[in-house]
Design an enzyme around this catalytic site. Structure first.
Site, PDB file in Angstrom:
ATOM      1  CG  ASP A  23    -137.379 -13.637 102.847  1.00 34.76           C
ATOM      2  OD1 ASP A  23    -138.578 -13.979 102.790  1.00 34.76           O
ATOM      3  OD2 ASP A  23    -136.871 -13.159 103.877  1.00 34.76           O
ATOM      4  CD  GLU A  48    -141.288 -15.090 107.787  1.00 35.06           C
ATOM      5  OE1 GLU A  48    -141.890 -15.338 108.842  1.00 35.06           O
ATOM      6  OE2 GLU A  48    -140.237 -15.685 107.483  1.00 35.06           O
TER       7      GLU A  48
HETATM    8 ZN   LIG Z   1    -141.120 -19.075 106.533  1.00 37.98          ZN
END
Ligand SMILES: [Zn+2]
Length: 379
Positions: A89, A148
């Site tokens: 992501d 993340e």
């Molecule tokens: Zn990163």
């Protein structure tokens, strides 16, 4: 080491082409379909390499990809499994590519997510292919999550479980300048909410109890928890409250960012926040949140990995330094479990989360070769 460098350098075109392909598949954390498209692209490359693909579906986020590589000959498999840790992501919303397209200019490559961390993902695959070409394979898991950039709320448990089966963790986040990262601060977020008593400031002043005024005191108090000598910082970054200047405010909230360098400080900070009290007893305070990433402290295992990396870099002809940062990564989770973790092993570049995000092209092959050397040689 000369072998690894030449094997990686010979395939630099493939690395660059794949990096462009991956950057051009936009993958914001909040768009599951988009992140899964990026995951499908990477899975295709892994399938060509003969890697095993395990998909962990995540509610609301792209699948977590657990990509496993086993050595062909059993003789070389005595070394423990290495975990290469990354994410698919990015912080960039869909449509960013149109304004910030893939562009090479004066040795820099621009594009959304290019340094954080699509380059790291592509580098990991190239490093694995180089290790295989040189017959230096070992068991490796490449774990790519999709949440993340919003704190890894769902993938954390998967990361922690897999890390515990591994002897070392290499995090594919960008380098800090030219340095690998051997320490990261832990990160916490608290929200303070004060409910006061509203009143007309002209007609009923005495009946009001201002949530804004109370929050102003609380913000001073929490900012005072900062202890720079311990690497502990508290930043009340957002404050929202009140409606009009002639109304005594009924509500006020504050969002507070906390960074800790030492694991022991998690409990200390938690106690301080839970112990907060209002001065105006007619106001009510609610505290939510907590420390969500423990610090990655510079422990012996990390130090040993760094020293090996430094030695390999020297053999390849460059100097590698180490750095610490206040920013967190998934390496915080694995380091806190006691698994030796080295971070910043992805691309060299700058501008993560900013419009000038870029990778420095000249370092791509060199850093990929170093990553390959580490996969081959780390204990
Ligand atoms: Zn990163």
């Amino acid at each position: 080491m000369a072998d690894i460098v030449s094997v990686v350098a010979a395939d630099e075109q493939r690395l660059l082409q794949r990096l462009q392909e991956l950057v051009e598949v936009e993958s914001p954390s909040e768009d599951k379909a988009a992140v899964d498209r990026a995951g499908a692209l990477v899975s295709g490359w892994v399938a060509e390499m003969g890697g095993e693909i395990r998909r962990h579906p995540q509610e609301g986020f792209g699948n977590v990809l657990e990509l496993r590589f086993e050595p062909a000959q059993s003789g070389s498999s005595r070394r423990g499994r290495v975990l290469l840790l990354g994410h698919l992501d990015t912080v960039w919303p869909m449509g960013t590519l149109a304004k910030m397209p893939w562009k090479e200019d004066a040795g820099k490559i621009f594009g959304p997510g290019v340094v954080d961390m699509k380059a790291g993902v592509v580098m990991a695959l190239e490093a694995l292919m180089a290790v295989k070409a040189l017959g230096a394979e070992r068991p490796v898991t490449l774990l790519l999550n999709s949440d993340e950039e919003i704190g890894s709320p769902i993938s954390r448990a998967i990361t922690e479980k897999i890390a515990q089966e591994c002897s070392a963790v290499f995090v594919l986040e960008p380098a800090q300048g030219l340095a690998y990262k051997t320490a990261r601060k832990g990160v916490g977020n608290y929200e303070l909410k004060v409910e006061g008593v509203a009143a007309h400031s002209g007609v009923d002043f005495e009946r009001g109890h201002s949530a804004v005024l109370e929050m102003a005191r609380l913000v001073q108090t929490v900012a005072g928890f900062t202890d720079l000598s311990q690497g502990l910082t508290v930043n009340p970054g957002v404050i929202t409250g009140g409606t009009r200047s002639n109304v005594i405010a009924a509500e006020c909230t504050a969002e507070v960012d906390v960074r800790i360098a030492k694991a022991d400080d998690a409990a200390r900070v938690e106690k301080l926040f839970r112990g907060l009290e209002v001065t105006d007893k007619a106001c009510r305070l609610t505290v939510t949140g907590g420390i969500n990433r423990p610090p990655m402290e510079r422990k012996a295992g990390t130090e040993a990995l760094f020293h090996l990396a430094q030695k390999l870099a020297e053999e390849m002809g460059f100097v590698l330094d180490e750095a610490s940062t206040g920013g967190g990564s998934d390496g915080n989770f694995t380091a806190a479990l006691g698994v030796p973790t080295l971070d910043g092993m992805g691309a060299v570049g700058a501008g993560a989360h900013a419009a000038h995000e870029h990778v420095v092209k000249a370092h791509l092959a060199e850093r990929t070769a170093l990553l390959a050397g580490m996969i081959a040689q780390a204990e």
